[in-house]
Design a protein around this motif. Structure first.
Motif, PDB file in Angstrom:
ATOM      1  N   TYR A 193     -11.958  11.700   1.158  1.00 15.56           N
ATOM      2  CA  TYR A 193     -11.606  11.028   0.035  1.00 15.56           C
ATOM      3  C   TYR A 193     -12.129  11.729  -1.038  1.00 15.56           C
ATOM      4  CZ  TYR A 193     -11.240   7.047   3.460  1.00 15.56           C
ATOM      5  OH  TYR A 193     -10.844   6.161   4.377  1.00 15.56           O
ATOM      6  N   GLY A 227       1.355   4.214  -2.818  1.00 17.14           N
ATOM      7  CA  GLY A 227       1.095   5.634  -2.585  1.00 17.14           C
ATOM      8  C   GLY A 227       2.175   6.636  -3.032  1.00 17.14           C
ATOM      9  N   GLY A 281       0.734  -1.265   0.018  1.00 17.30           N
ATOM     10  CA  GLY A 281      -0.126   0.113  -0.265  1.00 17.30           C
ATOM     11  C   GLY A 281       0.948   1.220  -0.057  1.00 17.30           C
ATOM     12  N   LEU A 282       1.732   1.526   0.865  1.00 14.14           N
ATOM     13  CA  LEU A 282       2.442   2.600   0.789  1.00 14.14           C
ATOM     14  C   LEU A 282       3.614   2.830  -0.075  1.00 14.14           C
ATOM     15  CD1 LEU A 282       3.290   5.178   2.826  1.00 14.14           C
ATOM     16  CD2 LEU A 282       4.880   3.507   4.014  1.00 14.14           C
ATOM     17  N   ARG A 337      -6.143   5.294  -2.061  1.00 11.11           N
ATOM     18  CA  ARG A 337      -6.337   3.907  -1.291  1.00 11.11           C
ATOM     19  C   ARG A 337      -5.405   4.047  -0.253  1.00 11.11           C
ATOM     20  NH1 ARG A 337      -6.672  -1.233  -4.681  1.00 11.11           N
ATOM     21  NH2 ARG A 337      -6.873  -2.115  -2.430  1.00 11.11           N
ATOM     22  N   THR A 338      -4.098   4.542  -0.455  1.00  4.72           N
ATOM     23  CA  THR A 338      -3.288   4.617   0.687  1.00  4.72           C
ATOM     24  C   THR A 338      -3.752   5.318   1.862  1.00  4.72           C
ATOM     25  OG1 THR A 338      -1.218   4.386  -1.123  1.00  4.72           O
ATOM     26  CG2 THR A 338      -0.815   5.073   1.291  1.00  4.72           C
ATOM     27  N   TYR A 339      -4.408   6.445   1.505  1.00  8.84           N
ATOM     28  CA  TYR A 339      -4.800   7.140   2.865  1.00  8.84           C
ATOM     29  C   TYR A 339      -5.814   6.150   3.217  1.00  8.84           C
ATOM     30  CZ  TYR A 339      -7.156  10.976   5.050  1.00  8.84           C
ATOM     31  OH  TYR A 339      -7.826  11.907   5.825  1.00  8.84           O
ATOM     32  N   SER A 365       2.435   6.644  -6.858  1.00 10.67           N
ATOM     33  CA  SER A 365       1.481   7.603  -7.353  1.00 10.67           C
ATOM     34  C   SER A 365       2.040   9.088  -7.355  1.00 10.67           C
ATOM     35  CB  SER A 365       0.216   7.293  -6.641  1.00 10.67           C
ATOM     36  OG  SER A 365      -0.245   6.144  -6.786  1.00 10.67           O
ATOM     37  N   ARG A 377      -4.379   6.512  -6.812  1.00  7.59           N
ATOM     38  CA  ARG A 377      -3.925   5.287  -6.038  1.00  7.59           C
ATOM     39  C   ARG A 377      -3.680   5.840  -4.661  1.00  7.59           C
ATOM     40  NH1 ARG A 377      -3.259   1.991  -2.998  1.00  7.59           N
ATOM     41  NH2 ARG A 377      -2.866  -0.332  -3.555  1.00  7.59           N
ATOM     42  N   VAL A 378      -3.269   7.163  -4.385  1.00  8.64           N
ATOM     43  CA  VAL A 378      -2.858   7.777  -3.301  1.00  8.64           C
ATOM     44  C   VAL A 378      -4.029   7.624  -2.283  1.00  8.64           C
ATOM     45  CG1 VAL A 378      -2.428   9.899  -2.013  1.00  8.64           C
ATOM     46  CG2 VAL A 378      -1.136   9.494  -4.164  1.00  8.64           C
TER      47      VAL A 378
END
Length: 219
Positions: free
Chosen positions: A120, A19, A15-16, A97-99, A22, A94-95
């Motif tokens: 979001y 992010g 995930g990170l 989803r990281t958030y 991205s 995609r950021v």
């Protein structure tokens, strides 16, 4: 209980990095578009960063598809990941989803539902608007009959398009620019509808709570 499936473990692990990829993609693309006078070697470097980020998205997509065991149905069920892979304009999203994964630390969100929807949506609008403005500016700036000549013009046009206002003072004239415009209009309608619906739901909830509160006893 937390999901400990291979797919969930992969999501937590990747995930990170995705992010960050991205943001790297968006930054490299911004420099490539906004600073055309840089040496050729610099543009090659930033393009390499963009393609490296795309390669990481492709690896993640392939691994998630394999671990899901869903076969072709994975494409339909994970449509946002498919768009992020296929459309460069969508990759900065995609950021979001990281958030979201950060908000779900320790197994539960740190923000209330309405606050998460607002956060979001705001993050999506900002990322999509900036990347869309870059893409339209790149497509339109050298077109013979274009009136979007500066990045400021492109930002203004993007804001009016995402908000569905559409003043008409700036319009894309290239085929690529018009395709981007259609995508931004569709995303703008969806995001604004989400924000409006969430705000209306929050207001109804607040009014409902205020009506349920008992008043002072009568004497």
């Amino acid at each position: 209980m937390d999901d400990d499936s291979p797919l969930s473990r992969w999501d937590r692990r990747i995930g990170l990095p995705l992010g960050i990829a991205s943001l790297v993609f968006l930054g490299a693309y911004a420099v490539h578009v906004l600073l055309p006078g840089l040496p050729t070697a610099a543009h090659v470097f930033f393009l390499a960063l963009m393609y490296t980020a795309w390669a990481l998205f492709a690896v993640d997509y392939a691994v998630r598809w394999r671990l899901s065991g869903e076969g072709p149905g994975f494409v339909r069920r994970h449509w946002l990941d498919t768009l992020v892979l296929v459309l460069p304009l969508m990759r900065p999203l995609r950021v979001v989803r990281t958030y979201e994964s950060i908000q779900h630390r320790r197994g539960h969100p740190r923000l209330a539902l309405h606050a998460r929807v607002a956060a979001y949506s705001a993050l999506s609008i900002a990322l999509l608007g900036f990347s869309g403005a870059l893409a339209v500016y790149q497509a339109e700036r050298s077109a013979p009959d274009a009136n979007i000549r500066t990045f400021g013009d492109s930002l203004w046009w993007t804001c009016s398009t995402l908000s569905t206002v559409g003043y008409g003072d700036y319009v894309p004239v290239t085929t690529r620019g018009r395709f981007i415009a259609v995508g931004l209009m569709a995303c703008g309608l969806g995001l604004l509808g989400t924000v409006t619906g969430s705000f209306s739901s929050w207001m109804l909830q607040r009014f409902s709570l205020s009506e349920d509160v008992p008043g002072p006893p009568e004497h």
